[in-house]
Structure formats: C-alpha cells, structure tokens
Write a protein that holds these residues in place. Sequence first.
Motif: not given
Length: 299
Positions: A30-42
């Motif tokens: 879950a943490t890795l998925s959230r961090r990758v999603a944040e990178l995609e958003e940025s």
Amino acid sequence: MDLQALSDFDLVAANSGFGRAARVSGRSKATLSRRVAELEESLGVRLIERGPQNLRLTDEGRALHERTHGLLSEIAEAGEAVVLGASTPRGRLRVSAPVVFAHVALPRIGARFALAFPEVQLEIVAEDRRVDPVEDGYDLIIRIDPSPDERLVGRRFLNDERLIVAPPGMPRPAPSVDGEEATVKAVLLSATPPGTLWRIKSGTEADIVLRPAPVLRLSSLLMVRDAVLARAGAAMLPKLLVAEDIEAGRLAYWGKQAGPPVEIWALQSSRRLVGAKVRAFLEVVGRAFPEKAFVAPPG
C-alpha cells in the motif's frame, strides 16, 4: 521530483511488481502504491498500467526508469561509501570483459575474489561489443587498446603481445635477403582484411615478413587457437591465449609481431565513485599478473 517517490518507483519497476518490491524492501504494498501514485500525480503522466494479475510500465514509465535507475544506484553507492567509510567490499559487482580475456583469465581471478570477499556478488559477462558502464549497468569494464574517452577513467593493468605461433614441426621461414615476403599456411580471423602481413621482430637480423595464406577463417580467437593446435596452419594470437601451449610444447613460437604492445585497461564511468568492491577487484586482478609472467623464448 520527490527523490523518495522516485526511488520507490524504481524499486517497483526493477522488481516488476508491487508484491516483489514489498518483499525485497520490507515495505508494504500500500505504501509503495501510494508513493508511485504521488509521483505520477506530480509529473502529470501515468507511469504504470496496473492489471488484476500484473503490471507493466508505460512508455513514459520505461523512459523514466531507464534514465534514473543508474543515477539512483550511484546515489545509493555514495551513501554506502560514506556510511561504511568506503572500506568494506559488499553488494553486487558487474564486470564486462572481452571474450578471450574473460575465458583465459577471469574464471580463476573471479574464484579468488569470490573466496576473499564473500559479501560481494560478482557477475562477469564475456562480450566483445562496446558497452557503456552506466547505460549497461556495469561497475567495471575491461577493454583492449581502448580509445580515449572522457566519460571513462581507469588504469592499464597489463601489457600483452601478439605472437606468431604454429604447429610443432611446421618449418619456420628464414629472414629474406631480398626483402620478399614468405608465404605461410595460416588460420585467420574472419575479419582479417586481405593483404595483411605479419612482421616478426628481430633483434639483430632483418625482420621476417610473412604473408599469411588463409587455409581457414574463423570468427573467434579461441577457435583460431584450437585450429592451430589441430595443425591447420600458423596464426597470430595474444600471448595470454597461447603462453601455456608454448611452454608445454603444444605450439611452436615463431616470434613477436612488430609494433606497440597490446594494452589491457580496467575502466569505469568517470561519474562514479571508486567503491571498495571495485578497488578490491582491481587488487586481485593486479596480483594475478606479476612482472615475471610468461616470457617467450628468443625469436
């Protein structure tokens, strides 16, 4: 760009999935998925296409991974060097080397290194293509007579020579009094250009100039050596490859090819720190080639 998010994306991409990345790193999916999603958003682009069973990188994700994976590895190595005082060889060490040198010298060198430094995972790849240490993921590359390249730094650790060898009993041509070349049956590399001459250095007499007449063309020096051992003809081969055969009497030594020595270099990217594992490997390589290495008999 958030460096931690980029590092998490690199971890997922390198392990081809959130599950494997989580197991390797000990962090939650879950943490890795959230961090990758944040990178995609940025960045405003999708980097990973998520499926029910697996995932794949988008074109943008693949481009980002290829451009940043090496840089992130260098940052990790720099941090490791600071923490460890650059004194403890450990981690993965990838080395690229020419096929002949790799087969002749590196199995024994690699074995000595592996026994001396068990915390280093050594991988040696034998290949004759021109590689880039950063793009191809190598810590060290070994090259023969390399051209100057400002992106690479290193040192020469061995001089080799090209020797003319032949099957025992094959007549060795004598120096010509009129400057003509002597023609000899020869085994050549496939890439040898027409009109090639062999010039054997001589101390006091005139050099012997040979015109090799190919009876066989082969694509590798290892194959050429084996064909000479099978008495097909003479050949010009690296000293490293034929020294033991000459000393054992399996090949006759006719002389050294005139010209400068062959230089063998160990090189790495000028952008990378010289880490403990690279220094340790170079020390083992250096000890493997003492000054008293094979000396050919007088030509």
